[in-house]
Motif scaffolding. Sequence first.
Motif: not given
Length: 332
Positions: A24-27, A79-80, A205-208, A239-241
């Motif tokens: 769901x994060x998509x990219x 992994x992403x 979104x909040x980082x897990x 510049x976020x992930x």
Amino acid sequence: MTMEINNGIETPTIIQVKIPLPFPLRWVNSYIIRGQAGLTVIDPGLHTEEAERVWQATLDEYGFQFSDFEQIVLTHHHPDHYGMAGWFQERCGGIPVWISEVGYEQVQRLWGEDQPLTAEIATLFIRHGMDKALVEDQLIPHMMKFVEWVTPAPQVSFIALDQLFRMGDRMYKPFVTPGHAAGHICFYEESSKEIFCGDHVLPQITPNVSYIPGVDENPLLSFLVSLEQINQFEVNRAYPGHREPFNSFNQRVEELIMHHEDRLDKLMILLDQPKHVYQLCVDFFGQNLSIHQMRFAMAETLAHVIYLQEKSRIVESIHEGICYYSILESRL
Ligand SMILES: [Zn+2]
Ligand SMILES: [Zn+2]
């Protein structure tokens, strides 16, 4: 399946490349930094065929060759972000892949010989109330699936944490920010006040924040402390992930701290009777989670429960091998 993802932003030195994810994060955001000694790539993405195509198309679009790259830099081992590092390294003639030493230890525990972390997480989740059949039939195969997304494994070099790190023509301060991932590093550049913040601070979104056995005994505390520390830097551009580059970094850091304080309060309200972590998870997130989402929900709820326990707000008791939590004043 083709996903419609807009092009990333571009400055004279930085190119944002959106690498698709089958989640769901998509990219995930990869960044190319131009410099006189060659190109740097930050977090090349999860290794899928679609991601290979996106990389080839990106190189074609800019007229780059793989041989133009001088180094691959990883903010963290997830992994992403890490998955394509080996594939990229092979194509670039064995250029360095930089990661933190702690991050690389996690890579080996997750996907090295025998993948010891998979069994440890399975045992942990059963002890915290997850149904054994769900763990064996879904969770373990789900975790094994990641191996193909991080293959081939790169040869890595460790980032020295006590000195500035060059990317492109600029020197960045590597700043260790555990919580979302052990060994996570943000890279801050003082003159431009720009930061590559990986998944430590994300917009919208909040980082897990996950508890993973054997690495950080209180990851939520680590996350909150490293948010406070990074908030001392004045940041003009982040510049976020995931999602888009953004400006209001310091404000976002404060929102994230408040988000977790709020989450802790909500969990306390849900503990109206002794519950195990799986029950808390279902009460909080609902039943309709995929195994991927449930894994993160479990690890995140565990991180919060551990934090509350360390603060002496809740207490643990064990019945028939399962851990239950209750508010300290209550009686079991
Ligand atoms: Zn991550
Ligand atoms: Zn990520």
